[in-house]
Design an enzyme around this catalytic site. Sequence first.
Site, PDB file in Angstrom:
ATOM      1  N   SER A 561       1.208  -0.906  -0.064  1.00 22.44           N
ATOM      2  CA  SER A 561      -0.244  -0.429   0.085  1.00 22.44           C
ATOM      3  C   SER A 561       0.925   1.205  -0.214  1.00 22.44           C
ATOM      4  O   SER A 561       1.842   1.622  -0.544  1.00 22.44           O
ATOM      5  CB  SER A 561      -1.325  -0.191   1.312  1.00 22.44           C
ATOM      6  OG  SER A 561      -1.667   1.265   1.573  1.00 22.44           O
ATOM      7  N   HIS A 677      -7.620  -4.792  -0.150  1.00 25.03           N
ATOM      8  CA  HIS A 677      -6.748  -4.402  -0.668  1.00 25.03           C
ATOM      9  C   HIS A 677      -5.618  -5.543   0.401  1.00 25.03           C
ATOM     10  O   HIS A 677      -4.229  -5.688   0.410  1.00 25.03           O
ATOM     11  CB  HIS A 677      -6.834  -3.361   0.237  1.00 25.03           C
ATOM     12  CG  HIS A 677      -5.757  -2.160   0.519  1.00 25.03           C
ATOM     13  ND1 HIS A 677      -4.922  -1.964  -1.157  1.00 25.03           N
ATOM     14  CD2 HIS A 677      -4.586  -1.505   1.482  1.00 25.03           C
ATOM     15  CE1 HIS A 677      -3.868  -1.304  -0.620  1.00 25.03           C
ATOM     16  NE2 HIS A 677      -4.338  -0.844   0.465  1.00 25.03           N
TER      17      HIS A 677
END
Length: 705
Positions: A561, A677
Amino acid sequence: MTTDSRESDLRKTVSEIGQDEFIWLEGLRNEKALAWAHEQNSVTLSAFTHGKDFDPIREKVLQGLNSPEQIPGVWKCDNDWYNFWQDAKNPKGLLRKTTLDEFRKAEPRWETVLDVDALGKAENIEWVFSGFLNLKPGFERAFVVLSPDGGDACEVREFDLKTKEFVTGGFYLPVAKSRISWIDVDHMFVATDFGEGSMTDSGYPRIVKIWQRGTPLSEAVTVYSAGQKDMMAAGYQGSDGDIKRNYVVRVIDFYHREVFLVDETRSLVKIDIPDDAKFTTWQEWILIEPSSEWQVNGQRWPSGSLLTMNFDAFMAGERTLKPLFVPDTGSALSGVTQTRDQLNGYSHTRDHIILSLTRDVVNRLEVLTPKNGEWQREPFGHVPELSKISAWGVDDKTNEYFMSVSGFLQPASLSLGNLDNGANAEAELLKQDPSHFDASRYQVSQHFAQSDDGTRVPYFVISRKNVVYDGKNPTLLYGYGGFEVSLEPYYLGVSGVSWLDRGGVFVVANIRGGGEYGPEWHKAALKEKRLRAYEDFASVAKALIASQITSPAHLAAQGGSNGGLLVGNMLTRYPELFGAIVCEVPLLDMQRYTQISAGASWIAEYGDPQKPEEWAFIREFSPYHNIDPQKKYPPVLFSTATSDDRVGPDHARKMAAKMQALGIPDVYFYENTEGGHSAAADKTQSAFKRALVSEFLLHFIGRKP
């Protein structure tokens, strides 16, 4: 089309088309992009999953993840103790409950409340359990939140905890990035996709409504509307025992917000605190954590303080704040804690507040108790050196608390205590996580590197006790450096199997951008200061090389991320320091990041590339725009997920394609379909990815002559 012909076409594209020649790879379900990803997956899996060690490592990791001895995390609903559990038999998981007496047993008897695997099979949807919001004080109803693919967009269904069935004709929201909260059994706050114009540019709801049972969603009453450029809006109820307060929050950006108290007439009364301050309430108290220096009532409070006073008096205009914590050099409220509230390092029982404080990333606990207008404090709990201790209240009705102690080499424990017996009374050990590797062979040490501007940057090293400083140890350097997220000690678990036991050294860097030293440590790497985080990480890499624990040929960087952006910059700015890069669910194209998935919500962190004056500094840390075909780059593995609707798979796809088109060797890409994610929807997928990364790393930085 063959791989050679595709690469030839991509090189042609690079030379003939404009700056963003790989925009065709954007879009979660873009069929052309998915075909490209499928082809890339085949290459990567062929390279790293067919060796003799891959399956044994994957199986060992999976066995660890599915261990029946792992602590079932529980939360209390009235007299029931709930847990969400995944294992080999239930990969998508079981929502289940038991009693405290049963939970104390080595093998508790559990009652299944919701079988997510069975639900998915019945409805032919691979549901991923994403949340559970119960209704206090009766705990008879709950909202169950389900994602169809592990992404952030979820379906919301009302669930009857007594009958263990979804409520026919109950509250229901289709798949969206909704924000919800109970008000009472017949009313809820709802912010969702109400149709055209109801979502912000960041892709989150901007309209908050109160929805009454038995009425259509279209008749829900609007109580607040945020602006299109705001990040989002939401309504929620704060509950402290018998005291209930309703709020609406306008999230301006990631670090600024306005909060309003919703009174009995549904009018909004603003909570008059700085818009970058965090706050919560406990009993009759308001607790405020300013993120910038706050001058109020003739006093100056530094960022990262924790202040309190009577809530009603505060709302009436008084400002006689009392400090519960004031930071000094090296100390901060803990940035990572298990808590039921919004503030860093804070939890509570019925009569006490539990604070988690850190000094140089090593934490301790204190118990604070209001008495006769003053606050008493006591040290709380004991923790081994360089470990992590957490404590949080079980519920609002008692002074019971859970406590967990863990460390890089120490599996987590779970104890139950009661502050009625005093802060230093021994807690009852309920559960102990299993050991996944022989910790006696390893050691943990903390060190400090000096960054380019002289800043002292802490980092942890986990290595064999007999490690030889010959520059040949395969070393994995992990970091994040953003959003005020702290990387505190945690049990390495199956990473011990997939990395330490394979001869690796693991390093965690506590760089600026995180929250290890409070808000100022975070703000030191915001926007135009972003390069400070990357200089910090590179300084740790240089320190590891200087100590001869490793060398560039044996040093890898890993991050996901925002951490993917971090290691993307290691790739483009410091390629000479690393022998391999693992870049997971990353941001990489910082010119278009605000137009991909939820990217617009992070402008407060990175800046706005649509403004020329801000793009000028953003471009310096946009890996996608800083690839130089004349440079020699270390091997890199980009991994992402088709269902990642937060960062989006676009970044990793485009970066890998661009590097390959420029003829840069050893550029690998892997895209999982599910998982959002996290890029893994269940433990089988997680084990597969861990084994893949381990094989990639040892192939390129393994110990060589």
